[in-house]
Scaffold this motif. Sequence first.
Motif, mmCIF file in Angstrom:
data_model
loop_
_atom_site.group_PDB
_atom_site.id
_atom_site.type_symbol
_atom_site.label_atom_id
_atom_site.label_comp_id
_atom_site.label_asym_id
_atom_site.label_seq_id
_atom_site.Cartn_x
_atom_site.Cartn_y
_atom_site.Cartn_z
ATOM 1 N N GLU A 64 -43.399 -12.491 -29.981
ATOM 2 C CA GLU A 64 -42.166 -12.318 -30.762
ATOM 3 C C GLU A 64 -41.053 -11.642 -29.989
ATOM 4 O O GLU A 64 -39.891 -11.708 -30.385
ATOM 5 N N GLN A 70 -46.216 -26.165 -34.017
ATOM 6 C CA GLN A 70 -45.631 -25.027 -33.300
ATOM 7 C C GLN A 70 -45.838 -25.190 -31.792
ATOM 8 O O GLN A 70 -46.976 -25.297 -31.324
ATOM 9 N N ASN A 109 -56.830 -26.986 -35.796
ATOM 10 C CA ASN A 109 -57.776 -25.916 -36.153
ATOM 11 C C ASN A 109 -58.956 -26.514 -36.910
ATOM 12 O O ASN A 109 -58.775 -27.282 -37.850
ATOM 13 N N GLU A 169 -49.483 -26.731 -31.672
ATOM 14 C CA GLU A 169 -50.588 -26.554 -32.620
ATOM 15 C C GLU A 169 -50.158 -27.126 -33.968
ATOM 16 O O GLU A 169 -49.043 -26.865 -34.432
ATOM 17 N N ARG A 197 -53.171 -12.512 -31.859
ATOM 18 C CA ARG A 197 -51.856 -11.931 -32.085
ATOM 19 C C ARG A 197 -51.869 -10.402 -32.099
ATOM 20 O O ARG A 197 -50.915 -9.753 -31.697
ATOM 21 N N ASP A 199 -59.872 -19.668 -30.561
ATOM 22 C CA ASP A 199 -58.729 -19.112 -31.277
ATOM 23 C C ASP A 199 -58.983 -17.631 -31.575
ATOM 24 O O ASP A 199 -60.134 -17.214 -31.701
ATOM 25 N N ASP A 200 -57.911 -16.865 -31.723
ATOM 26 C CA ASP A 200 -58.010 -15.459 -32.134
ATOM 27 C C ASP A 200 -58.995 -14.689 -31.265
ATOM 28 O O ASP A 200 -59.730 -13.828 -31.757
ATOM 29 N N LEU A 245 -51.350 -26.521 -41.062
ATOM 30 C CA LEU A 245 -51.342 -27.186 -42.359
ATOM 31 C C LEU A 245 -50.466 -26.461 -43.381
ATOM 32 O O LEU A 245 -50.488 -25.229 -43.447
ATOM 33 N N ARG A 246 -49.710 -27.220 -44.140
ATOM 34 C CA ARG A 246 -48.949 -26.691 -45.272
ATOM 35 C C ARG A 246 -49.169 -27.576 -46.475
ATOM 36 O O ARG A 246 -49.398 -28.780 -46.337
ATOM 37 N N TYR A 252 -42.893 -16.896 -32.474
ATOM 38 C CA TYR A 252 -41.571 -17.037 -33.073
ATOM 39 C C TYR A 252 -40.446 -16.881 -32.042
ATOM 40 O O TYR A 252 -39.350 -17.379 -32.241
HETATM 41 P P1 C2E Z 1 -54.128 -19.584 -36.397
HETATM 42 O O1 C2E Z 1 -54.783 -20.856 -36.009
HETATM 43 O O2 C2E Z 1 -54.490 -18.381 -35.612
HETATM 44 O O3 C2E Z 1 -52.564 -19.905 -36.339
HETATM 45 C C1 C2E Z 1 -51.585 -18.978 -35.964
HETATM 46 C C2 C2E Z 1 -50.812 -18.449 -37.149
HETATM 47 O O4 C2E Z 1 -49.850 -17.500 -36.685
HETATM 48 C C3 C2E Z 1 -50.011 -19.503 -37.908
HETATM 49 O O5 C2E Z 1 -49.950 -19.109 -39.274
HETATM 50 C C4 C2E Z 1 -48.623 -19.366 -37.274
HETATM 51 O O6 C2E Z 1 -47.592 -19.830 -38.105
HETATM 52 C C5 C2E Z 1 -48.558 -17.880 -37.099
HETATM 53 N N1 C2E Z 1 -47.626 -17.487 -36.053
HETATM 54 C C6 C2E Z 1 -47.259 -18.180 -34.966
HETATM 55 N N2 C2E Z 1 -46.399 -17.483 -34.192
HETATM 56 C C7 C2E Z 1 -46.219 -16.307 -34.811
HETATM 57 C C8 C2E Z 1 -45.420 -15.140 -34.502
HETATM 58 O O7 C2E Z 1 -44.733 -15.071 -33.502
HETATM 59 N N3 C2E Z 1 -45.504 -14.103 -35.387
HETATM 60 C C9 C2E Z 1 -46.272 -14.152 -36.498
HETATM 61 N N4 C2E Z 1 -46.261 -13.096 -37.309
HETATM 62 N N5 C2E Z 1 -47.023 -15.233 -36.817
HETATM 63 C C10 C2E Z 1 -47.006 -16.294 -35.976
HETATM 64 P P2 C2E Z 1 -50.219 -20.150 -40.440
HETATM 65 O O8 C2E Z 1 -49.552 -21.448 -40.132
HETATM 66 O O9 C2E Z 1 -49.880 -19.475 -41.722
HETATM 67 O O10 C2E Z 1 -51.778 -20.392 -40.343
HETATM 68 C C11 C2E Z 1 -52.685 -19.353 -40.608
HETATM 69 C C12 C2E Z 1 -54.109 -19.752 -40.293
HETATM 70 O O11 C2E Z 1 -54.545 -20.812 -41.154
HETATM 71 C C13 C2E Z 1 -54.308 -20.311 -38.883
HETATM 72 O O12 C2E Z 1 -54.394 -19.261 -37.965
HETATM 73 C C14 C2E Z 1 -55.602 -21.061 -39.055
HETATM 74 O O13 C2E Z 1 -56.699 -20.190 -38.970
HETATM 75 C C15 C2E Z 1 -55.496 -21.568 -40.484
HETATM 76 N N6 C2E Z 1 -55.097 -22.990 -40.469
HETATM 77 C C16 C2E Z 1 -53.870 -23.540 -40.340
HETATM 78 N N7 C2E Z 1 -53.936 -24.894 -40.363
HETATM 79 C C17 C2E Z 1 -55.242 -25.205 -40.489
HETATM 80 C C18 C2E Z 1 -55.981 -26.451 -40.554
HETATM 81 O O14 C2E Z 1 -55.434 -27.563 -40.460
HETATM 82 N N8 C2E Z 1 -57.346 -26.354 -40.703
HETATM 83 C C19 C2E Z 1 -57.990 -25.144 -40.763
HETATM 84 N N9 C2E Z 1 -59.333 -25.147 -40.914
HETATM 85 N N10 C2E Z 1 -57.327 -23.980 -40.681
HETATM 86 C C20 C2E Z 1 -55.981 -24.003 -40.551
#
Ligand code: C2E
Length: 289
Positions: free
Chosen positions: A240, A45, A118, A59, A204, A180-181, A62-63, A259
């Motif tokens: 957004e 992203q 992350n 960033e 967010r 983060d966050d 992971l999926r 987004y």
């Molecule tokens: P995060 O690191 O805070 O990532 C941001 C999340 O917000 C991502 O969700 C992203 O897709 C989503 N997002 C981005 N822009 C927007 C927006 O405009 N609106 C909304 N509603 N959401 C947005 P995602 O990809 O589902 O990831 C969720 C969390 O999973 C991440 O939060 C992170 O904590 C964790 N994660 C993802 N990949 C990895 C990884 O490789 N390793 C680890 N340990 N955690 C991961």
Amino acid sequence: RAKQEGRNGFQFYAQDMNRTSLGDLLLENQLRGAIERGELELHYQPKVCAQSGQLESAEALLRWRHPELGLIAPGRFIPVAEESGLIVVIGEWVIRETCRQLAAWSEAGLNPVPIAVNLSAQQLCQPELTTQVAQALAKSGVSANLLEFELTETMLMRDIDRSLSTLGHLREMGVSLAIDDFGTGYSSLSYLQQFQVQVLKIDRSFVNDIRVRGADGKIAAAIIALAHSLGIKVVAEGVETEAQHRFLTRHGCDLLQGYLFSRPQPAASFAQQLATQHSGARLLSTSIP
Ligand code: C2E
Ligand code: MG
Ligand code: MG
Ligand code: MG
């Protein structure tokens, strides 16, 4: 464990049923070996410069491409991975894959932007983390300044001394660090400088507070001011709307992610953005008032 139990492995877990759902246990079993089967993938992203709209970095998110369930978001399987300890090997794969991808983009003649990975709390606690990072960089030939890590406040505060030392090693290698966050966890402002982070990411939820009238968003504005007074860059996540874009830019936020600009996307389509970046294209063509 589960493998040895074979197909009747459910029985084995019966006493754990209260703690973890059956769905989670099935997922955990299938997650073992997901790396070997090539089911994990990273989506990217963009983070864009608030002033110019240009792609600055991205960033890695992971999926899991599950053979029956389709694409699963990390919110569904990372907790399972954390609980089972699988997150350690998965996290190591994420670091290696990011470096491999950066090298592949370079080889393809694209000029890659820095990618943030992350980290999980368990990875940060591992003494091998810095060696893993050094090896991933060495093997791919990727420069350390193309790699960034995102960590949460709560993670860092769990074991401050160990965090300080690990982050110190990563910084020495030239990797950059982001919180983060930011604003949702438990942290002490006095440690912000000691942790040597270069970036704060506004959570967010505070970006979401910014409404059309722009009267809200006080916390976002305060985080930007705080970070800048410490010489730290600020990224807003979850942008957004145009109103949020305007508010954050007006308050001096450095980078925007959300987004409004782009969803996380597979490597191939992100590569196309890297390619257009060379022509100076903006991800969003609207001008900032
Ligand atoms: P995060 O690191 O805070 O990532 C941001 C999340 O917000 C991502 O969700 C992203 O897709 C989503 N997002 C981005 N822009 C927007 C927006 O405009 N609106 C909304 N509603 N959401 C947005 P995602 O990809 O589902 O990831 C969720 C969390 O999973 C991440 O939060 C992170 O904590 C964790 N994660 C993802 N990949 C990895 C990884 O490789 N390793 C680890 N340990 N955690 C991961
Ligand atoms: Mg993140
Ligand atoms: Mg975040
Ligand atoms: Mg988050």
